[in-house]
Design an enzyme around this catalytic site. Sequence first.
Site, PDB file in Angstrom:
ATOM      1  N   LYS A   1       3.652 -15.352   1.620  1.00 53.62           N
ATOM      2  CA  LYS A   1       3.551 -16.035   0.329  1.00 53.62           C
ATOM      3  C   LYS A   1       4.982 -16.351  -0.109  1.00 53.62           C
ATOM      4  CE  LYS A   1       1.051 -17.424  -3.208  1.00 53.62           C
ATOM      5  NZ  LYS A   1       0.255 -18.646  -3.135  1.00 53.62           N
TER       6      LYS A   1
ATOM      7  N   TYR B   1       0.816  -1.211   0.000  1.00 54.34           N
ATOM      8  CA  TYR B   1       0.000   0.000   0.000  1.00 54.34           C
ATOM      9  C   TYR B   1       0.854   1.268   0.000  1.00 54.34           C
ATOM     10  CZ  TYR B   1      -4.068  -2.954   1.020  1.00 54.34           C
ATOM     11  OH  TYR B   1      -5.064  -3.900   0.969  1.00 54.34           O
TER      12      TYR B   1
ATOM     13  N   ASP C   1      -5.225  -7.052   5.592  1.00 57.69           N
ATOM     14  CA  ASP C   1      -6.458  -6.335   5.264  1.00 57.69           C
ATOM     15  C   ASP C   1      -7.545  -7.354   4.940  1.00 57.69           C
ATOM     16  OD1 ASP C   1      -8.280  -4.471   4.517  1.00 57.69           O
ATOM     17  OD2 ASP C   1      -7.157  -3.658   2.817  1.00 57.69           O
TER      18      ASP C   1
ATOM     19  N   ASP D   1      -2.871 -18.098   0.826  1.00 57.90           N
ATOM     20  CA  ASP D   1      -4.032 -18.737   0.187  1.00 57.90           C
ATOM     21  C   ASP D   1      -4.563 -19.870   1.069  1.00 57.90           C
ATOM     22  OD1 ASP D   1      -1.546 -19.816  -0.366  1.00 57.90           O
ATOM     23  OD2 ASP D   1      -1.996 -20.409  -2.417  1.00 57.90           O
TER      24      ASP D   1
ATOM     25  N   ASP E   1     -10.634  -9.021   7.767  1.00 57.64           N
ATOM     26  CA  ASP E   1     -12.063  -8.918   7.431  1.00 57.64           C
ATOM     27  C   ASP E   1     -12.708 -10.292   7.377  1.00 57.64           C
ATOM     28  OD1 ASP E   1     -12.269  -6.210   7.323  1.00 57.64           O
ATOM     29  OD2 ASP E   1     -13.011  -6.123   5.257  1.00 57.64           O
TER      30      ASP E   1
END
Length: 355
Positions: A190, A140, A246, A222, A250
């Site tokens: 990852k 980001y 992020d 994943d 959620d």
Amino acid sequence: MKICVMPGDGIGPEIMEQGVKVLNVIGEKFGHKFETTEALIGGAAIDATGVPLPDETVKACKESDAVLLGAVGGPKWDTIDPAIRPEKGLLGIRKELSLFANLRPAALFPQLKDACFLRPDIVEKGIDIMVVRELTGGIYFGEPRGTKVENGERMGYNTMVYYEHEVKRIAKVAFEAAQKRNKKLCSVDKANVLDVSRVWREIVIEVSKDYPDVELTHMYVDNAAMQLVRDPSQFDVIVTGNLFGDILSDEASVITGSIGMLPSASLGASNPGLYEPIHGSAPDIAGENKANPLATILSIAMMLRYSFNMAEEADCIESAVEKTLSEGLRTGDIMDVGGKLVGCTEMGEAVIKNL
Ligand code: NAD
């Protein structure tokens, strides 16, 4: 202890009123003096001063030991200049306080298991997860970033970058959170594809040497997304970067099914921490005494635990919330068969009675 309180917009003032009452009762019960000052943020600040984060608010926050926030935003400010939208107030204060760690617990109260989106046999095993998300680095914010036209076609690019000091400090927060919980930490990355993840993993392993009492595991993002819905009971604390965090925070919170119940903390190195419910300003029910104040009340428990090291006081609030739910009291968002529908004020008062 000085606490800066920013009710914000929509249901913000209603839920914060209940939260501050709970804080004051805890102060009396345990003999602490919590000194609160109110400051403007978001739409309320725009209306009063023309900007979503006035300098006085930043000053009041920096002079405090912790900051409490309700929520910001609403349709009234949706059409104004994007540069001074209410959300800018929130992003601005996070930046001003250098809050690099976002702690989001996703716990399912057994009394609310019917609200959970997962199968009963999965819920039976319990859900009590803390996602620790890195908040100020990663893709980001990484450079270079931008859009351009290359060989006649448009392209966009961002860079996922993590420096050693950024990984070290977020790992430290996560290990310390795990020490206060069930002493299990899963680092999500990852590393099978991303170089930045391989460095992340290497550094987390190095930091783990200082926390021999915490069991460290690693998982690819994943797989983590799948495991969260397949068997969330396997997780205690999850630590991950900004982008993965992020999404996973959620996902973890939504499976509990009740947005009005979930608190959060954002922490920096030495600045005051900021505590807020994860939900927004709920303009659809604002001013109607329908909002669930429990996410705010639980955010105050987090503040006591993480900013003031008051575990007993935090436990007291969490037990009172649980007792209130056991008594069947429900605001509209968590209403179920057999529940007793109450408003924001009644819910706050019931928690205080149970403290
Ligand atoms: P929201 O979280 O405000 O509301 C989503 C739904 O959940 C609504 O139906 C609402 O009534 C309900 N809800 C939320 N909190 C509740 C509570 N405590 N008790 C009972 N019901 C509750 O999200 P939204 O509708 O997408 O956004 C509304 C405004 O809030 C927007 O302006 C948005 O930008 C802002 N927002 C602010 C924050 C923040 O301040 N941290 C976070 C998200 C959204």
